[in-house]
Design an enzyme around this catalytic site. Structure first.
Site, PDB file in Angstrom:
ATOM      1  N   SER A  23      12.246  10.887  35.353  1.00  0.00           N
ATOM      2  CA  SER A  23      10.787  10.858  35.149  1.00  0.00           C
ATOM      3  C   SER A  23      10.050  11.336  36.400  1.00  0.00           C
ATOM      4  O   SER A  23       9.095  12.117  36.319  1.00  0.00           O
ATOM      5  CB  SER A  23      10.320   9.433  34.831  1.00  0.00           C
ATOM      6  OG  SER A  23      10.790   9.021  33.584  1.00  0.00           O
ATOM      7  N   GLY A  93      11.987  15.816  25.851  1.00  0.00           N
ATOM      8  CA  GLY A  93      10.701  15.363  25.326  1.00  0.00           C
ATOM      9  C   GLY A  93       9.657  15.278  26.423  1.00  0.00           C
ATOM     10  O   GLY A  93       8.474  15.573  26.194  1.00  0.00           O
ATOM     11  N   ARG A 121      11.483  15.713  16.940  1.00  0.00           N
ATOM     12  CA  ARG A 121      10.789  14.546  17.518  1.00  0.00           C
ATOM     13  C   ARG A 121       9.273  14.641  17.331  1.00  0.00           C
ATOM     14  O   ARG A 121       8.708  15.729  17.326  1.00  0.00           O
ATOM     15  CB  ARG A 121      11.175  14.413  19.001  1.00  0.00           C
ATOM     16  CG  ARG A 121      12.677  14.139  19.125  1.00  0.00           C
ATOM     17  CD  ARG A 121      13.101  13.915  20.531  1.00  0.00           C
ATOM     18  NE  ARG A 121      12.481  12.719  21.080  1.00  0.00           N
ATOM     19  CZ  ARG A 121      12.535  12.405  22.380  1.00  0.00           C
ATOM     20  NH1 ARG A 121      13.165  13.199  23.224  1.00  0.00           N
ATOM     21  NH2 ARG A 121      11.970  11.304  22.807  1.00  0.00           N
ATOM     22  N   SER A 166       3.522   4.655  25.580  1.00  0.00           N
ATOM     23  CA  SER A 166       4.281   5.857  25.919  1.00  0.00           C
ATOM     24  C   SER A 166       3.730   6.501  27.175  1.00  0.00           C
ATOM     25  O   SER A 166       2.568   6.938  27.223  1.00  0.00           O
ATOM     26  CB  SER A 166       4.215   6.863  24.760  1.00  0.00           C
ATOM     27  OG  SER A 166       4.628   8.131  25.206  1.00  0.00           O
ATOM     28  N   GLN A 168       4.714   9.289  28.216  1.00  0.00           N
ATOM     29  CA  GLN A 168       4.570  10.723  27.964  1.00  0.00           C
ATOM     30  C   GLN A 168       3.200  11.020  27.373  1.00  0.00           C
ATOM     31  O   GLN A 168       2.545  11.977  27.765  1.00  0.00           O
ATOM     32  CB  GLN A 168       5.686  11.199  27.035  1.00  0.00           C
ATOM     33  CG  GLN A 168       7.053  11.119  27.710  1.00  0.00           C
ATOM     34  CD  GLN A 168       8.192  11.509  26.792  1.00  0.00           C
ATOM     35  OE1 GLN A 168       7.991  11.789  25.621  1.00  0.00           O
ATOM     36  NE2 GLN A 168       9.389  11.528  27.346  1.00  0.00           N
ATOM     37  N   ASP A 315      14.822   3.083  27.623  1.00  0.00           N
ATOM     38  CA  ASP A 315      15.984   3.989  27.626  1.00  0.00           C
ATOM     39  C   ASP A 315      17.302   3.252  27.859  1.00  0.00           C
ATOM     40  O   ASP A 315      18.374   3.843  27.726  1.00  0.00           O
ATOM     41  CB  ASP A 315      15.806   5.061  28.712  1.00  0.00           C
ATOM     42  CG  ASP A 315      14.658   6.010  28.383  1.00  0.00           C
ATOM     43  OD1 ASP A 315      14.283   6.112  27.197  1.00  0.00           O
ATOM     44  OD2 ASP A 315      14.133   6.645  29.317  1.00  0.00           O
TER      45      ASP A 315
HETATM   46  C1  S3P Z   1       9.548   9.068  29.883  1.00  0.00           C
HETATM   47  C2  S3P Z   1       8.965   8.131  29.071  1.00  0.00           C
HETATM   48  C3  S3P Z   1       9.676   7.436  27.992  1.00  0.00           C
HETATM   49  C4  S3P Z   1      11.175   7.554  28.141  1.00  0.00           C
HETATM   50  C5  S3P Z   1      11.603   8.951  28.465  1.00  0.00           C
HETATM   51  C6  S3P Z   1      10.970   9.419  29.761  1.00  0.00           C
HETATM   52  C7  S3P Z   1       8.714   9.736  30.897  1.00  0.00           C
HETATM   53  O1  S3P Z   1       9.314   8.016  26.752  1.00  0.00           O
HETATM   54  O2  S3P Z   1      11.817   7.100  26.971  1.00  0.00           O
HETATM   55  O3  S3P Z   1      13.014   9.027  28.601  1.00  0.00           O
HETATM   56  O4  S3P Z   1       9.264  10.346  31.836  1.00  0.00           O
HETATM   57  O5  S3P Z   1       7.494   9.655  30.797  1.00  0.00           O
HETATM   58  P1  S3P Z   1       7.966   7.585  26.005  1.00  0.00           P
HETATM   59  O6  S3P Z   1       6.825   7.988  26.829  1.00  0.00           O
HETATM   60  O7  S3P Z   1       7.999   8.337  24.698  1.00  0.00           O
HETATM   61  O8  S3P Z   1       8.079   6.113  25.796  1.00  0.00           O
END
Ligand code: S3P
Length: 429
Positions: A23, A93, A121, A166, A168, A315
């Site tokens: 991340s 993602g 996704r 989330s 993300q 995760d």
């Molecule tokens: C992440 C956020 C998480 C996590 C992903 C990495 C990130 O997802 O599961 O592996 O780096 O912001 P979500 O934001 O969908 O929860």
């Protein structure tokens, strides 16, 4: 198809320096790439997901070059150049959702695409709020899934209550807001997600603040490029914490692991199960708390996990389920429906794999139930999901028979050295 084979009988010992946090690595490239100036990133994760982010940024005019073990990022000062080709996010993602936030603010057209897993996704969760800000999106299935065509520019930030916790989604909206012409983002979510974005952008002189449960970010800001030292990834460390806990005779130290409280649910969960993990040498690097983790083998008992705990270990739930298989009693995970839309449907892939290893496990709509007992080993399919592959390789460290994990090539998306690190720990003294 690459496979991983593990057998029990060798404790994990010695010390390991695990690769950089995924991340934080994505964010160090994207935020510095959008900033003014030049920054050095040390300890960047060298794995396919982060390479995908670097490739997308390069295709948009950001300078990213190697400098010994580090990487130097030359920011675009908030203005990217239109890409000449579609931007490929691979399996990542984080790349697709954060880059969608970036591109929503840029006055040109771009296409984000990914591999067959990423193409399944949900992207509506970012497209909807980014469209409300003024960006225009097209995607397959009514705009829900990639490839995504984005026409950005002319954004106005406002209030958004995310239905899912989330990071993300949060990060995509923050990035879009920084490039928006007006307004202020007021963002909230059901539980707090990881906060690496807020920490790193604050260090880059961006004005943003949590006011109770609302994150407030004024629009039209350009970050100041800032050096980042990336800690080891607690999500990668989790595999070794569980492997050492369930393998008798283990005594292992993991050095320099990120212990940001928004990510340490796995430590709390294992602690509640009776694991022996000491958090030592706590310190701070680039605005992130880090520590060494000293883990010794121990007996475990079942636990219950739900609510705000889930985003703090989202995760790590597959590997926690592996720990639960070796525990006395029942472990129940709920409020974790998000697992169904990760790199695989992780509720289904975890429960199926556990059953293939002789474990009594059941799915629920938003979680799973595992009754600890005999773990026989067996042949498990990782469904192209890196964390599923590594979780079952870990189960094999203490199962009675051999474990073969098929379809494990995507381990390279987050942790290419996983098998080597496991071997090193099993040869450690
Ligand atoms: C992440 C956020 C998480 C996590 C992903 C990495 C990130 O997802 O599961 O592996 O780096 O912001 P979500 O934001 O969908 O929860």
């Amino acid at each position: 198809m690459k496979r991983i084979v593990t057998r029990s009988g060798r404790p994990l010992r010695g010390e390991l320096y695990l690769p950089g946090d995924k991340s934080i690595s994505h964010r160090a490239l994207i935020f510095n790439g959008m900033a003014s100036g030049e920054a050095k990133v040390e300890g960047l994760l060298r794995a396919k997901d982060v390479e995908a982010t670097a490739d997308c940024l390069r295709a948009l005019g950001v300078g990213i070059r190697e400098d010994g073990d580090s990487v130097i990022v030359t920011g675009c000062g908030g203005r990217l150049t239109p890409p000449s080709e579609d931007l490929y996010c691979g399996n990542s993602g984080t790349t697709m959702r954060l880059m969608a936030g970036v591109l929503a603010s840029q006055p040109f057209e771009a296409v984000l695409d990914g591999d067959k897993h990423l193409r399944e996704r949900p992207m509506g969760r970012i497209m909807k709020p980014l469209s409300e800000m003024g960006a225009s999106f097209q995607g397959r299935e009514g705009g829900e899934v990639a490839p995504l065509l984005i026409r950005g520019g002319g954004l106005t930030a406002g209030e958004y209550r995310s239905p899912v916790a989330s990071a993300q989604v949060k990060s995509a909206l923050i990035l879009a807001t920084l490039g928006a012409g007006g307004g202020t983002l007021r963002f909230s979510e059901p539980h707090r997600s990881r906060d690496h974005t807020e920490r790193m952008l604050a260090a880059m002189q961006i004005d943003l603040a949590w006011e109770d449960d609302v994150l407030v970010v004024p629009s039209a800001q350009v970050a100041q490029a800032t050096d980042v030292c990336v800690p080891a990834d607690i999500s990668s460390a989790a595999f070794f914490l569980v492997a050492a806990t369930i393998t008798p005779g283990s005594d292992l130290v993991l050095r320099g692991v990120g212990v940001n409280p928004s990510r340490t649910g796995i430590l709390d969960a294992l602690d509640s199960m009776g694991a022996d993990i000491a958090v030592i040498n706590a310190r701070e690097v680039s605005g992130e708390p880090i520590a060494d983790l000293h883990v010794r083998a121990s007996e475990l008992s079942g636990t219950e996990l739900s609510g705000g705990m889930i985003p703090r270990m989202i995760d790590e739930i597959p590997v926690l389920a592996v720990a639960a298989s070796f525990a006395r009693g029942v472990t129940k995970v709920s409020d974790a429906a998000e697992l169904r839309v990760k790199e695989s449907d992780r509720i289904a892939t975890t429960v199926t794999g556990l059953k293939q290893m002789g474990v009594d496990a059941q799915e629920s709509p938003d979680g799973l139930v595992v009754r600890g007992g005999a773990v026989t080993g067996g042949r498990v399919h990782a469904a192209g999901d890196h964390r599923i592959a590594m979780s079952f390789a870990v189960a094999g460290c203490a199962a009675t028979g051999e474990t073969v994990v098929e379809d494990a090539e995507n381990v390279a998306t987050s942790f290419p050295e996983f098998a080597t690190c496991l071997e090193e720990a099993m040869n450690g003294s």
